[in-house]
Design an enzyme around this catalytic site. Structure first.
Site, PDB file in Angstrom:
ATOM      1  N   SER A 132       0.617  -4.096  -5.957  1.00  0.00           N
ATOM      2  CA  SER A 132       1.352  -3.132  -6.775  1.00  0.00           C
ATOM      3  C   SER A 132       2.827  -3.480  -6.762  1.00  0.00           C
ATOM      4  O   SER A 132       3.356  -3.936  -5.746  1.00  0.00           O
ATOM      5  CB  SER A 132       1.168  -1.707  -6.252  1.00  0.00           C
ATOM      6  OG  SER A 132       2.014  -0.800  -6.946  1.00  0.00           O
ATOM      7  N   TYR A 184       1.703   4.456   0.459  1.00  0.00           N
ATOM      8  CA  TYR A 184       1.034   3.584  -0.503  1.00  0.00           C
ATOM      9  C   TYR A 184       1.831   2.297  -0.717  1.00  0.00           C
ATOM     10  O   TYR A 184       1.268   1.192  -0.688  1.00  0.00           O
ATOM     11  CB  TYR A 184       0.848   4.324  -1.824  1.00  0.00           C
ATOM     12  CG  TYR A 184       0.198   3.503  -2.923  1.00  0.00           C
ATOM     13  CD1 TYR A 184      -1.175   3.301  -2.940  1.00  0.00           C
ATOM     14  CD2 TYR A 184       0.964   2.943  -3.946  1.00  0.00           C
ATOM     15  CE1 TYR A 184      -1.774   2.557  -3.948  1.00  0.00           C
ATOM     16  CE2 TYR A 184       0.376   2.199  -4.955  1.00  0.00           C
ATOM     17  CZ  TYR A 184      -0.986   2.004  -4.956  1.00  0.00           C
ATOM     18  OH  TYR A 184      -1.577   1.271  -5.954  1.00  0.00           O
TER      19      TYR A 184
END
Length: 290
Positions: A183, A196
């Protein structure tokens, strides 16, 4: 055929909040994951692919694209039975392939081992492992990240990738590939996604380190690094004000649709990327890291 100009714009995405784990069926608008813009070229004929988080979003689009390219496809999912069945149906209807659907938890190593065994028992081998399953939950204040949430994020996004790679390795040989979903927040950081973003930074380093470790065996390891993508995780985990008009942070001023990611996963799985390993391949719509 859906044209580039007709992809949903931020103003097409209304504020909405869905319970976690959300179903793709309940999203407005529905994500584009049917590969209607994609032209296959038999790039994966004879390959066997296993995709975690394959029930919806990016995972669904990958499964369909791989089937269209001639691969045998198996997906692994955790909770949403209806989405998994939708993916199986779409792989059959669009990709003309039967799809092996396996339910389990990437946080459980035995589930990972059993899933890979089912794949090899069914198709005779494994060629492509796509680590795509992920968990996120936003918190505005660091103090609100519970120990349980931190543990779940790390166990899903880091342990799960390690477990699957370890379980898959006995079946992988020269020319096979592992593809991890990273990501852009793993490069940039994200204030409301501390755990995250941390986990995705770990995925990026894991990708490079595993590529170095497996290089002598001829097994390539790469990571696709998405920016914002319209998937069930967004309305299920983001504040409703962030879902409204999602997302305008990149140069292209919109979120990606899942089918826009799938061709990059095809590239990394095919011989077209034979000289690519240890790479972090950004697909962010121009959301740039430092």
């Amino acid at each position: 055929m859906r044209s580039e100009e007709r992809r949903p714009k931020p103003e097409d995405i209304p504020p909405q909040k869905l319970d976690y784990p959300a179903s793709q069926r309940d999203m407005v608008p529905q994500p584009d994951s049917d590969l209607s813009n994609y032209s296959p070229a038999d790039k994966l004929t004879g390959k066997v692919a296993f995709i975690t988080g394959g029930d919806s979003g990016i995972g669904r689009a990958i499964a369909i694209a791989y089937a269209m390219e001639g691969a045998e496809v198996a997906i692994f999912y955790h909770a949403n039975d209806t989405d998994a069945e939708d993916t199986k149906k779409m792989v059959k209807e669009i990709g003309n392939k039967d799809c092996l659907v396996i339910k389990g938890d990437v946080r459980n190593y035995e589930d990972c081992e059993n899933a890979l065994k089912q794949v090899v028992d069914r198709f005779g081998k494994l060629s492509i492992l796509v680590n795509n399953a992920a968990y996120q939950m936003t918190q505005k204040k660091f103090e609100d990240i519970s120990l349980e949430q931190f543990r779940r994020t790390m166990e899903t996004n880091v342990f799960g990738y390690f477990y699957m790679a370890k379980a898959a390795l006995p079946y992988l040989t020269e020319g096979d590939v592992i593809i991890n979903t990273g990501s852009i927040v793993g490069k940039m950081g994200k204030g409301m996604l501390v755990d995250y973003a941390t986990s995705k930074g770990a995925v990026h380093t894991f990708t490079k380190s595993l590529a170095l470790n497996l290089g002598d065996r001829g097994i390539r390891v790469n990571s696709i690094v998405p920016g914002p993508v319209w998937t069930p995780n967004i309305p299920a985990t983001m504040p409703i004000e962030k879902v409204d008009n999602y997302d305008t942070d990149g140069i292209m001023k919109r979120a990606a649709q899942p089918e826009e990611l799938a061709p990059v996963y095809v590239f990394m799985a095919s011989s077209d990327s034979s000289f690519v390993t240890g790479a972090l391949y950004d697909v962010t719509g121009g959301q740039l890291s430092a």
